[in-house]
Design an enzyme around this catalytic site. Structure first.
Site, mmCIF file in Angstrom:
data_model
loop_
_atom_site.group_PDB
_atom_site.id
_atom_site.type_symbol
_atom_site.label_atom_id
_atom_site.label_comp_id
_atom_site.label_asym_id
_atom_site.label_seq_id
_atom_site.Cartn_x
_atom_site.Cartn_y
_atom_site.Cartn_z
ATOM 1 N N TYR A 1 0.784 -1.251 -0.066
ATOM 2 C CA TYR A 1 -0.071 0.150 -0.012
ATOM 3 C C TYR A 1 0.894 1.328 0.001
ATOM 4 O O TYR A 1 1.996 1.356 0.768
ATOM 5 C CB TYR A 1 -0.927 0.070 1.325
ATOM 6 C CG TYR A 1 -1.552 1.314 1.308
ATOM 7 C CD1 TYR A 1 -1.483 2.171 2.526
ATOM 8 C CD2 TYR A 1 -2.833 1.423 0.633
ATOM 9 C CE1 TYR A 1 -2.383 3.348 2.715
ATOM 10 C CE2 TYR A 1 -3.506 2.511 0.622
ATOM 11 C CZ TYR A 1 -3.420 3.546 1.706
ATOM 12 O OH TYR A 1 -4.073 4.744 2.070
ATOM 13 N N ASP B 1 9.470 2.750 -1.262
ATOM 14 C CA ASP B 1 8.523 3.357 -0.290
ATOM 15 C C ASP B 1 8.882 3.248 1.170
ATOM 16 O O ASP B 1 8.514 2.147 1.538
ATOM 17 C CB ASP B 1 7.088 2.843 -0.837
ATOM 18 C CG ASP B 1 5.872 3.692 0.259
ATOM 19 O OD1 ASP B 1 4.818 3.386 0.035
ATOM 20 O OD2 ASP B 1 6.409 4.335 1.255
ATOM 21 N N LYS C 1 5.288 9.496 8.035
ATOM 22 C CA LYS C 1 5.330 9.072 9.295
ATOM 23 C C LYS C 1 6.281 9.546 10.340
ATOM 24 O O LYS C 1 6.314 10.697 10.873
ATOM 25 C CB LYS C 1 5.129 7.525 9.512
ATOM 26 C CG LYS C 1 3.939 6.854 8.634
ATOM 27 C CD LYS C 1 3.994 5.575 8.780
ATOM 28 C CE LYS C 1 2.735 4.897 7.755
ATOM 29 N NZ LYS C 1 1.391 4.953 8.101
HETATM 30 P P1 KE4 Z 1 -0.259 8.455 4.196
HETATM 31 O O1 KE4 Z 1 -0.946 9.128 3.145
HETATM 32 O O2 KE4 Z 1 -1.540 7.699 5.000
HETATM 33 O O3 KE4 Z 1 0.540 9.458 5.246
HETATM 34 O O4 KE4 Z 1 0.624 7.524 3.817
HETATM 35 C C1 KE4 Z 1 0.365 6.334 2.707
HETATM 36 C C2 KE4 Z 1 1.368 5.398 3.056
HETATM 37 C C3 KE4 Z 1 2.323 5.175 1.924
HETATM 38 N N1 KE4 Z 1 3.399 4.264 2.106
HETATM 39 C C4 KE4 Z 1 2.999 3.328 3.044
HETATM 40 C C5 KE4 Z 1 4.135 2.135 3.202
HETATM 41 C C6 KE4 Z 1 2.306 3.635 4.025
HETATM 42 O O5 KE4 Z 1 2.121 2.554 5.308
HETATM 43 C C7 KE4 Z 1 1.413 4.583 4.088
HETATM 44 C C8 KE4 Z 1 0.347 4.576 5.015
HETATM 45 N N2 KE4 Z 1 0.049 3.548 5.986
HETATM 46 C C9 KE4 Z 1 -1.174 3.292 6.600
HETATM 47 C C10 KE4 Z 1 -1.301 2.210 7.747
HETATM 48 N N3 KE4 Z 1 -1.360 0.841 6.983
HETATM 49 C C11 KE4 Z 1 -1.922 4.492 7.148
HETATM 50 C C12 KE4 Z 1 -2.715 4.401 8.076
HETATM 51 C C13 KE4 Z 1 -4.287 5.090 7.464
HETATM 52 O O6 KE4 Z 1 -4.365 5.217 6.183
HETATM 53 O O7 KE4 Z 1 -5.000 5.708 8.367
#
Ligand code: KE4
Length: 433
Positions: free
Chosen positions: A146, A241, A269
């Protein structure tokens, strides 16, 4: 404890009237564990407190950012100081340069960094940059990984989407989706086949070098090296990523652990220390394609926002001391040992995967190496385990398709409490199997 969450139940009903699904991100909806989400009042160190006053030992770390635990004093101090100066100017500030210099210092493969406001923006921009730099359209992503909700990457995503069982999403157009090729994680043949068929149309491959969004899965030996080689050979970019793994698994993320130099890296993060920050970064000759240095456009009102930069920089400065990672490793080892002992003693059908301070307890007896393996887990058993642990005051990610995080704030006693809670939960579930 469940009847002691009356205020959360009420808050959720109220939220549902004005927020889609009552939450601002599906990952928080608790839909995979069939219970109402818990509304949080505050966090302190390793603990979260809900609006009913219940205390939880936290393994979500706000989905990764809170590696130091909640409200670390070093971060709060910097935020209070910045608050007096102003929260946002829409003009360059020196702190943006300072945090970029620190990231360049930690990451061998990085010469330049562009700040954005989320991991999604980071990966979306990295994909656009890869396409702009190579002049090619196709992107390869790995099934179960993801990368946020950017259209090109919301195809077989592994986080919320996988938990909700949605392949891609309505609203992503056919034309967009067909430019994204999805292959299984850890499968070299599949990647070879794609490059044979689309070779010089491929702008790049993006992956979670160690996955968190289908649970924690490590690359097979040689897999990352293979991806580095085949992308270099075909003039495609290798994009790591590291939104989740960056500064989490090591100061230099997964690329330090595996000694691989990707062409582009994305972050999020931890680099925001709990404030909204993402970044994409890489070699100078690629990053100088980004406006205003180059033709690939990307912009943002709050990018490099001084409040977010203060929180991020204060966090990264704490992580400069490599001892933080050896301490995290010791805590994680202790937890792994305890969980594996419980699984063995109870002969429970579960499989524990860990890399550094990220781990997942999979409810399957098979080894877990890719997304299909995770989909074969017993998701009902996971949901029952989640509820047992919540009742014992342990707050876990509410999905089998997620990583648990160990923070530096967890004490020995906290870890012991978690191992005991895990034993009690598995024992109770075993009796019902
Ligand atoms: P954000 O747009 O949520 O800041 O980041 C997206 C993203 C991109 N790449 C990786 C490897 C990620 O884990 C994420 C976001 N992770 C999720 C948790 N599995 C965020 C939780 C959520 O969507 O509320």
């Amino acid at each position: 404890m469940s009847d002691q969450r009356k205020k959360s139940v009420k808050a959720f009903k109220r939220a549902q009237k004005v927020i889609p699904g009552g939450v601002n991100s599906p990952a928080r909806a608790f839909s995979a564990v069939e219970m109402d989400p818990i509304f949080i009042e505050k966090g302190e160190g390793a603990y979260l407190y809900d609006i009913d006053g219940n205390q939880y030992l936290d393994y979500v770390n706000s989905w990764g950012p809170m590696i130091l635990g909640y409200n670390p004093p070093q971060v709060i101090k910097k935020l209070k100081k910045q608050l007096k100066k102003g929260t946002s100017f829409g003009a360059p500030t020196e702190i943006e340069t300072e945090i970029a210099e620190l990231i360049v210092d930690f990451y061998q493969a990085v010469d330049k960094v562009r700040m954005v406001n989320s991991g999604t923006e980071a990966t979306m921009s990295a994909i656009r940059l890869a396409r702009g730099y190579t002049g090619r359209d196709k992107i390869i992503k790995l099934e179960g990984c993801y990368h946020g909700h950017g259209d090109s990457l919301l195809v077989d995503a592994g986080s919320g989407v996988a938990t909700l069982g949605i392949k891609g999403s309505p609203g992503v157009t056919e034309n967009t989706a067909k430019e994204t090729i999805v292959v299984p994680y850890n499968d070299q043949q599949a990647v070879e086949k794609v490059f044979k068929e689309y070779g010089f149309e491929i702008a790049g491959i993006i992956l979670e070098p160690i996955t968190g969004n289908m649970g924690v899965i490590a690359p097979e030996p040689g897999y990352l090296e293979f991806l580095r080689e085949i992308t270099r050979k075909n003039g495609a970019l290798l994009i790591f990523d590291e939104v989740m793994t960056g500064f989490r698994l090591a100061r230099g993320g997964a690329q330090e652990l595996y000694e691989i130099e990707p062409d582009l890296s994305t972050f999020g993060k931890i680099i925001g220390g709990g404030m909204p920050v993402g970044a994409y970064a890489g070699r100078e000759e690629i990053m100088d394609y980004v406006a205003p240095a180059g033709p690939v456009y990307q912009a943002g009102t709050l990018s490099g926002n001084p409040m977010a930069m203060q929180a991020g920089l204060a966090t990264l400065k704490e992580l400069k001391n490599k001892k933080v990672y050896s301490k995290l490793e010791k805590k994680a080892e202790k937890l792994e040992k305890g969980f594996k002992k419980n699984i063995e003693e109870l002969e429970f059908p579960a499989y524990f995967n860990r890399v550094g301070s990220m781990f997942t307890l999979f409810f399957t007896e098979q080894e877990v190496k890719n997304y299909q393996d995770v989909k074969n887990c017993d998701l009902d058993l996971f949901a029952a385990y989640f509820k047992e642990m919540i009742e014992q005051g342990i707050y876990l990610p509410p999905s089998q398709f997620e990583a648990n995080f160990i923070s530096a704030a967890l004490s020995e006693a906290d870890l012991e409490k978690t191992i005991t809670a895990n034993y009690q939960a598995l024992k109770k579930l075993k009796a019902e199997l």
